[in-house]
Design a protein around this motif. Structure first.
Motif, PDB file in Angstrom:
ATOM      1  N   ASN A 139       0.818  -1.141  -0.138  1.00  0.00           N
ATOM      2  CA  ASN A 139      -0.067  -0.082  -0.044  1.00  0.00           C
ATOM      3  C   ASN A 139       0.929   1.304  -0.080  1.00  0.00           C
ATOM      4  O   ASN A 139       0.691   2.134   1.027  1.00  0.00           O
ATOM      5  CB  ASN A 139      -0.936  -0.157   1.115  1.00  0.00           C
ATOM      6  N   PHE A 150      -7.420   4.040   9.253  1.00  0.00           N
ATOM      7  CA  PHE A 150      -8.786   3.683   9.980  1.00  0.00           C
ATOM      8  C   PHE A 150      -8.622   2.633  10.980  1.00  0.00           C
ATOM      9  O   PHE A 150      -7.952   1.782  10.630  1.00  0.00           O
ATOM     10  CB  PHE A 150      -9.721   2.919   8.678  1.00  0.00           C
ATOM     11  N   GLN A 326      -6.606   3.982   1.759  1.00  0.00           N
ATOM     12  CA  GLN A 326      -6.623   3.836   3.413  1.00  0.00           C
ATOM     13  C   GLN A 326      -5.916   2.546   3.942  1.00  0.00           C
ATOM     14  O   GLN A 326      -5.725   1.575   3.141  1.00  0.00           O
ATOM     15  CB  GLN A 326      -8.348   3.695   3.779  1.00  0.00           C
ATOM     16  N   VAL A 344      -4.342  -5.929   5.030  1.00  0.00           N
ATOM     17  CA  VAL A 344      -3.959  -5.524   3.887  1.00  0.00           C
ATOM     18  C   VAL A 344      -5.011  -5.603   2.873  1.00  0.00           C
ATOM     19  O   VAL A 344      -4.890  -5.089   1.670  1.00  0.00           O
ATOM     20  CB  VAL A 344      -2.480  -6.151   3.432  1.00  0.00           C
ATOM     21  N   LEU A 345      -5.929  -6.593   2.951  1.00  0.00           N
ATOM     22  CA  LEU A 345      -7.047  -6.815   1.843  1.00  0.00           C
ATOM     23  C   LEU A 345      -7.874  -5.536   1.859  1.00  0.00           C
ATOM     24  O   LEU A 345      -8.030  -5.107   0.482  1.00  0.00           O
ATOM     25  CB  LEU A 345      -7.904  -7.947   2.214  1.00  0.00           C
ATOM     26  N   PRO A 346      -8.501  -4.991   2.538  1.00  0.00           N
ATOM     27  CA  PRO A 346      -9.171  -3.555   2.480  1.00  0.00           C
ATOM     28  C   PRO A 346      -8.341  -2.401   2.443  1.00  0.00           C
ATOM     29  O   PRO A 346      -8.997  -1.490   2.091  1.00  0.00           O
ATOM     30  CB  PRO A 346     -10.145  -3.762   3.732  1.00  0.00           C
ATOM     31  N   SER A 347      -7.137  -2.665   2.776  1.00  0.00           N
ATOM     32  CA  SER A 347      -6.290  -1.594   2.729  1.00  0.00           C
ATOM     33  C   SER A 347      -5.885  -1.177   1.253  1.00  0.00           C
ATOM     34  O   SER A 347      -5.922  -2.139   0.503  1.00  0.00           O
ATOM     35  CB  SER A 347      -5.069  -1.517   3.256  1.00  0.00           C
ATOM     36  N   LEU A 348      -5.502   0.047   0.967  1.00  0.00           N
ATOM     37  CA  LEU A 348      -5.335   0.377  -0.319  1.00  0.00           C
ATOM     38  C   LEU A 348      -4.479   1.666  -0.646  1.00  0.00           C
ATOM     39  O   LEU A 348      -4.955   2.787   0.172  1.00  0.00           O
ATOM     40  CB  LEU A 348      -6.581   0.431  -1.070  1.00  0.00           C
ATOM     41  N   ARG A 350      -3.904   4.036  -3.674  1.00  0.00           N
ATOM     42  CA  ARG A 350      -4.305   4.423  -4.871  1.00  0.00           C
ATOM     43  C   ARG A 350      -3.324   4.912  -5.772  1.00  0.00           C
ATOM     44  O   ARG A 350      -3.396   4.830  -7.084  1.00  0.00           O
ATOM     45  CB  ARG A 350      -5.656   5.211  -5.081  1.00  0.00           C
ATOM     46  N   ASN A 370       0.829  -7.801  -6.730  1.00  0.00           N
ATOM     47  CA  ASN A 370      -0.443  -8.578  -7.165  1.00  0.00           C
ATOM     48  C   ASN A 370      -0.591  -9.766  -6.799  1.00  0.00           C
ATOM     49  O   ASN A 370      -1.717 -10.467  -6.589  1.00  0.00           O
ATOM     50  CB  ASN A 370      -0.874  -8.363  -8.957  1.00  0.00           C
ATOM     51  N   PHE A 373      -1.017 -10.441  -2.906  1.00  0.00           N
ATOM     52  CA  PHE A 373      -2.404  -9.812  -2.634  1.00  0.00           C
ATOM     53  C   PHE A 373      -3.345 -11.105  -2.945  1.00  0.00           C
ATOM     54  O   PHE A 373      -4.150 -11.630  -2.100  1.00  0.00           O
ATOM     55  CB  PHE A 373      -3.013  -8.779  -3.534  1.00  0.00           C
ATOM     56  N   ALA A 377      -5.342 -13.253  -0.322  1.00  0.00           N
ATOM     57  CA  ALA A 377      -6.740 -13.268  -0.389  1.00  0.00           C
ATOM     58  C   ALA A 377      -7.380 -14.612  -0.405  1.00  0.00           C
ATOM     59  O   ALA A 377      -8.349 -15.150   0.306  1.00  0.00           O
ATOM     60  CB  ALA A 377      -7.255 -12.585  -1.795  1.00  0.00           C
TER      61      ALA A 377
ATOM     62  N   PHE B 235     -16.228   2.782  -2.163  1.00  0.00           N
ATOM     63  CA  PHE B 235     -15.040   3.719  -2.436  1.00  0.00           C
ATOM     64  C   PHE B 235     -14.130   2.867  -2.597  1.00  0.00           C
ATOM     65  O   PHE B 235     -13.887   1.637  -2.038  1.00  0.00           O
ATOM     66  CB  PHE B 235     -14.810   4.760  -1.519  1.00  0.00           C
ATOM     67  N   ALA B 421     -13.046  -6.135  -5.253  1.00  0.00           N
ATOM     68  CA  ALA B 421     -11.929  -5.063  -5.221  1.00  0.00           C
ATOM     69  C   ALA B 421     -10.828  -5.523  -3.935  1.00  0.00           C
ATOM     70  O   ALA B 421      -9.840  -5.511  -4.407  1.00  0.00           O
ATOM     71  CB  ALA B 421     -12.638  -3.812  -4.987  1.00  0.00           C
ATOM     72  N   PHE B 422     -11.179  -6.314  -2.769  1.00  0.00           N
ATOM     73  CA  PHE B 422     -10.309  -6.658  -2.115  1.00  0.00           C
ATOM     74  C   PHE B 422      -9.353  -7.378  -2.453  1.00  0.00           C
ATOM     75  O   PHE B 422      -8.244  -7.440  -2.422  1.00  0.00           O
ATOM     76  CB  PHE B 422     -11.057  -7.213  -0.549  1.00  0.00           C
ATOM     77  N   ALA B 423     -10.113  -8.499  -3.385  1.00  0.00           N
ATOM     78  CA  ALA B 423      -9.137  -9.669  -3.658  1.00  0.00           C
ATOM     79  C   ALA B 423      -8.335  -9.291  -5.158  1.00  0.00           C
ATOM     80  O   ALA B 423      -7.577  -9.872  -5.664  1.00  0.00           O
ATOM     81  CB  ALA B 423      -9.804 -10.821  -4.084  1.00  0.00           C
ATOM     82  N   ARG B 424      -8.404  -7.828  -5.158  1.00  0.00           N
ATOM     83  CA  ARG B 424      -7.955  -7.191  -6.516  1.00  0.00           C
ATOM     84  C   ARG B 424      -8.184  -7.706  -7.763  1.00  0.00           C
ATOM     85  O   ARG B 424      -7.520  -7.960  -8.749  1.00  0.00           O
ATOM     86  CB  ARG B 424      -6.306  -7.154  -6.299  1.00  0.00           C
TER      87      ARG B 424
END
Ligand SMILES: Nc1ncnc2c1ncn2[C@@H]1O[C@H](COP(=O)(O)OP(=O)(O)OP(=O)(O)O)[C@@H](O)[C@H]1O
Ligand SMILES: [Mg+2]
Lengths: 477, 590
Positions: A139, A150, A326, A344-348, A350, A370, A373, A377, B235, B421-424
């Motif tokens: 991230n 968050f 986030q 890390v999954l919902p973190s990002l 951009r 990639n 992740f 996941a 988002f 999206a979480f799993a990209r």
């Protein structure tokens, strides 16, 4: 033109109505002189003919309708700025609270700022190494980005932020940088923690603090991030410094806004927050960035505690819609003793795509993250399945992914609070973890990088071993 | 009319109320205060006017003057639009920066079109020709990709008296037309009020697809030229990236991109990237067909409300020239919120979630400005305007008022899922929840221009994905072991469809765009594998061996095969055959 009145006609919550005024302007600064000699500050929220609605930053308790004197100052809220603000501590409205002398200003600046022309922006693309793998590797933070944390109550967001402040650097560059710290309604203890940490790491002399503590006037918090960002703009664009702004806790800021909105009897949006919360937050967050032909930059890390750990609560939700990603802290990782507990999954981030790769971090960075992740996941999915159906329900491949997910959390995400990993270390660690898989599973990496980085590490450890150490939540507790 | 002037009586955020405003009409532009801030009348009661102000109102108060202009909020249309970047009320942001620096200060008054620049006008009509509203009288090459048609503006029809070729500014006359009662000069620039749709002869049914180079969209949920689509999602689920991909790769002649209440950096991104990317058809930089409207989240909220109208009016203007235009609005939720904020300050009766009761009407009106049309004028041109709006519902909740109002009018729904999206898995468009009502419309085109069985392939692939979802349910209940080998094959193929076909990385130099023929070839290969593997299993091959075939990796990588080497995709079929045949050979040996 300064105008004095003694015509307060109504007080409701933090608001005060002054009647019979003339020449009052929207957003004008107001001083309230109490019979006791105390002076408070306020701001005009609305003027309707000869009535001005004023929000009082220190609250209205003790304001006396017949005797208080109201002075309209014919200007907005401004703060004095010069390089001397570095190393100083101010209150939430920008007045010194460290006992030091008043600032002799280079200029006075309105704390509301003006919108940056989007055409004047420079795209943030310089990699900031925070030394934290979960951030740098997955991230990635870049200079000029707004990347919030968050968190939830009791989670170590302050420690993560302090570690970022300690370790953040742009590789191969010697530059002047500064920290602006805006605190809204945090406890004395938390404020102490930051001040001490800044002081041990030597950052204090390059830091400007704006503190509004938990027991201090709540409405003042509306001004605090604005004052902090105004100072940051000055340091970045007038003094050419790279500024990292930490704002904590945005949840308290939003609550102050809600209080005003409720007192004005506005139609509430979700959970009682005003309908314009998005726009209000954006007018703060968007002040961060880079500007063409200017040396300095503002990188913003707001911290917010999610009520009930709920990401869809309006505060994190609207923040996420404005910021450029986030970092999310997770209670279940915290329980597993993963530190920092970054999910890390919902973190990002951009902006990572433009801040990584050849010449910035390393050519393989993008493909590698990639793959990491995707693997993590899938491992988490397997973990879920295992919880429902038991281990027997997992295929060989699922088990492999589960094992990967555990190792990933324990070795990659988890690191010491004082461990400063270089980006090379972080990337190599990623390849090391991918040794677990057979090549056909590594679809997100292009061939040449597989040859160059994965094979090099001596593939072939990809035999599927039974999992001995199941790290379910109960076990680690 | 003598110089009239109103007086402010109230200021509440972006809303100002003034008296002495008799004579003003709804949606008239006014100038507020001594700094002459730009505002628009949005309510009239007697001589009281409520005005939404497009600039910050700090420092304004009762007693300050308001100057009516008696003109509705309009945009300037003519050469100079392409490659421009405007704020919500068509002020050029690049010129603003030149004049006042990096921050947008107040009271700036800069026209939308450059008054000094000369453009080469070439007549397409001659003296004596009869013309009417919308007739093309000449053209101006604006960029390598766009040649603007100069059309007769509203209110004029008659005979051309004079028309000249040459280099002109947008305000110099290029022709004179004799109408019934007088002679009128014609300029390259015309004005149009933004809140009124530009007229056309007739709406036509949409018939052509608008390929986007995005596999999940073109194959499963295509949009048509002149169609409407929405992209709701929480988002970070990829709305902006989809909109950018659309602006980059869709097969439209003109792109209008509206950054409505979103991030400043996203506009910078477009400004930096589009000049570098080349149009797959012409080889020219994509910027040369693009107009940007940027009213970012920190810019005044009333101008955000206006930005979508400014954008769509410019879009209609190009449609009227016969172009296929695509407009992106990112995000329509911010537009709706701007409406809500103003409505709240007007103390209107709120509807759902505090939005004004007219929210759905405004949304419907906006999307209704899309379409394929026969344009005005004397030649039978057709033009199209496609509209794609992103929606940012609170918490990603699709029951949100803006989502629901939009779904009632648009024909394509690309539903973004945060789980994907979480799993990209990008684009995070849910293949199970999304839909397109244009699938049948574009079927014949695909059959003719791409592959005879393209539609059937897509259908077959979707069936496998649906089957996969059912099987996932079963696995969740009783585990994977209970599945039959043929079900396991379906899982394997569905996984391949998801990962190797639907997943598309916008930031990979090759993967970012896929032509329709490549899409068809890719899908064909996956389905070929499915059929062959099924046959082989019938001959006794074991599913676990099939799952481990090396050719699966080759299939996974076909997305990285460049457009000019597509035969390589077909060649993989040979590898499938030979690897599968080995499986049955060993069986026989055993
Ligand atoms: N097709 C894609 N390929 C690769 N990455 C993608 C793709 N789509 C989205 N992403 C990733 O997801 C991130 C978020 O996407 P995007 O900015 O489009 O979200 P959004 O839905 O517009 O969010 P917001 O509502 O906050 O504006 C991007 O920065 C990028 O990292
Ligand atoms: Mg977006």
């Amino acid at each position: 033109m300064i105008k004095d009145y003694q015509t307060v006609t109504e007080i409701a919550g933090p608001l005060m109505l002054v009647s019979g005024v003339s020449g009052v302007k929207y957003q004008e600064l107001v001083e309230i002189y109490l019979p006791s000699g105390e002076i408070r500050q306020g701001q005009v929220l609305e003027v309707d003919e000869d009535r001005a609605l004023v929000q009082v930053f220190q609250g209205t308790a003790g304001i006396d309708i017949p005797q208080s004197k109201i002075r309209f100052l014919s200007k907005g809220i401004t703060i004095p700025l010069s390089k001397e603000i570095l190393g100083r501590v101010f209150d939430g409205l920008g007045r010194p609270r460290d006992g030091g002398p008043a600032i002799i200003p280079d200029l006075w600046q309105d704390i509301n700022g003006a919108p940056i022309n989007p055409y004047a922006r420079e795209y943030p693309d310089e990699f900031i190494q925070t030394g934290i793998s979960a951030i740098d590797g997955l991230n990635t933070l870049v200079r000029g980005q707004k990347l919030p944390i968050f968190s939830g109550s009791g989670l170590p967001h302050n420690r993560v932020a302090a570690q970022v402040v300690r370790q953040a650097k742009v590789l191969g560059k010697e530059e002047t940088f500064a920290v602006v710290f805006g605190a809204m309604g945090i406890t004395f203890e938390e404020a102490e923690f930051f001040q001490k940490d800044f002081s041990t790491s030597g950052a204090l002399a390059r830091t400007v603090l704006f503190l509004n503590l938990a027991d201090e006037p709540a409405i003042e918090r509306i001004a605090t991030p604005r004052a902090a960002l105004t100072a940051a703009e000055y340091l970045a664009y007038e003094c050419g410094m790279h500024v990292l702004v930490v704002l904590t806790d945005m949840t308290n800021y939003c609550e102050a806004l809600r209080e005003i909105s409720a007192a004005r009897k506005e139609i509430p949006g979700r959970r009682g927050y005003p309908g314009y919360l998005y726009t209000d937050l954006a007018s703060n967050y968007e002040r961060c960035g880079r500007i063409k032909d200017k040396n300095g930059s503002i990188t913003l890390m707001p911290i917010l505690t999610m009520p009930e750990d709920d990401k869809t609560h309006p505060i994190p939700d609207l923040t996420g819609y404005i910021t450029e990603g986030q970092i999310i802290l997770s209670r279940s990782l915290q329980r597993k003793k993963v530190s920092p507990p970054i999910d890390v999954l919902p973190s990002l981030s951009r902006l990572k795509d433009k801040g990584i790769g050849k010449g910035k971090t390393r050519e393989d960075h993008s493909d590698l993250f990639n793959q990491l992740f995707a693997g993590y996941a899938r491992g988490k999915e397997a973990e879920e399945l295992q919880v429902i159906l038991g281990e027997a329900a997992l295929s060989e491949m699922d088990r492999l992914y589960l094992k990967f997910a555990n190792e990933f959390e324990q070795k990659y995400v988890s690191q010491g609070e004082y461990e400063d990993r270089s980006i090379q270390q972080t990337l190599d660690l990623g390849w090391e973890l991918l040794q677990l898989f057979p090549r056909v599973e590594l679809k997100r990496v292009r061939d040449e990088y597989l040859e160059k980085y994965w094979t090099k590490q001596g593939q072939g450890k990809s035999k599927i071993e039974p999992i001995e150490n199941k790290t379910t939540e109960e076990k680690t507790e | 009319m003598k110089e009239t002037k109103g007086t402010i009586v109230k200021v509440s955020g972006p809303l100002v109320v003034a008296n002495g405003m008799a004579g003003s009409k709804m949606y008239d532009v006014v100038r507020v205060g001594d700094q002459k801030l730009i505002g628009e009348v949005i309510r009239l009661e007697g001589d009281l006017a409520s005005i939404q102000v497009y600039e910050e109102t700090g420092g304004i108060g009762p007693g300050d003057p308001v100057y009516p202009t008696f003109e509705p909020l309009s945009v300037e249309l003519g050469p100079g639009l392409i490659q421009a970047i405007y704020d919500g009320i068509q002020r050029p942001l690049n010129i603003i920066r030149e004049q006042v620096g990096d921050y947008i200060t107040r009271g700036i008054d800069i026209p939308g079109l450059d008054r000094k620049k000369r453009w080469h006008f070439k007549p397409e009509k001659k003296a004596g020709d009869k013309v009417k509203l919308g007739s093309v009288i000449g053209s101006v090459p604006e960029t390598e990709l766009v040649t603007q048609k100069i059309m007769v503006p509203p209110g004029i029809s008659g005979e051309i008296v004079e028309i000249k070729e040459g280099d002109f500014t947008v305000t110099e006359p290029i022709a004179r037309i004799k109408t019934d009662d007088e002679e009128k000069e014609i300029y390259m620039m015309q004005r149009w009020p933004v809140r009124r749709a530009r007229p056309y002869q007739a709406k036509l049914p949409v018939s052509q697809p608008l390929p986007t180079g995005q596999r999940v969209i073109d194959t499963f949920f295509p949009i048509a030229k002149g169609g409407t689509a929405c992209v709701p999602g929480p988002f970070g689920s990829g709305k902006t990236v989809i909109q950018h991909q659309f602006a980059k790769w869709s097969d439209a002649d003109i792109i209008i991109f509206i950054g409505c209440g979103e991030r400043g950096n996203e506009m910078t991104d477009v400004l930096l990237e589009f000049p570098k990317l080349t149009d797959p058809k012409s080889g020219q930089p994509l910027m040369k067909r693009t107009v940007l409207i940027a009213n970012t989240s920190n810019m005044p909220v009333a101008a955000r409300e206006a930005s979508v109208y400014t954008g769509i009016t410019i879009a209609e203007y190009f449609r009227d020239m016969g172009f296929s235009v695509a407009l992106q609005a990112d995000s329509t939720s911010r537009w709706a919120e701007a409406m809500r904020e103003i409505s709240g300050r007007l103390e209107e009766m709120p509807g759902e979630e505090g939005y004004p009761a007219y929210l759905s009407a405004r949304i419907a009106e906006f999307y209704e400005r899309a379409g394929s049309v026969r344009t005005l004028g004397d030649s039978d041109k057709t033009g199209s305007l496609s509209v794609i709006g992103s929606i940012s519902p609170p918490g990603g909740d699709l029951s949100d008022a803006v989502v629901q109002a939009t779904l009632r009018v648009v024909k394509v729904f690309w539903s973004l899922e945060d789980k994907l999206a979480f799993a990209r898995h990008f684009p995070a468009i849910s293949w199970l929840n999304s839909y397109s009502l244009y699938t049948d419309t574009v079927k014949d085109f695909f059959a003719e221009k791409v592959a005879k069985d393209f539609f059937d392939q897509a259908k077959a692939a979707m069936l496998l994905l649906e089957k996969e979802a059912e099987l996932e349910e079963i696995i969740r209940l009783v585990g994977k072991d209970s599945l039959s080998p043929s079900d396991r094959l379906i899982l394997e193929v569905a996984r391949s469809i998801r990962e190797d076909f639907l997943h598309q990385n916008a930031f990979h130099e090759i993967d970012t765009y896929t032509s329709l023929s490549k899409q068809s070839a890719m899908l064909d290969l996956i389905l070929y594998f499915y059929e062959k593997a099924k046959d082989t299993m019938e001959k006794g091959a074991d599913i676990t061996d099939i799952e481990k075939l090396a050719v699966l990796e080759r299939i996974a990588r076909m997305k990285y095969i460049p457009e000019n080497e597509l035969e390589k995709i077909k060649k993989i079929k040979g590898e499938i055959d030979s690897e599968l045949s080995k499986l049955t050979q060993t069986e026989e040996v055993k």
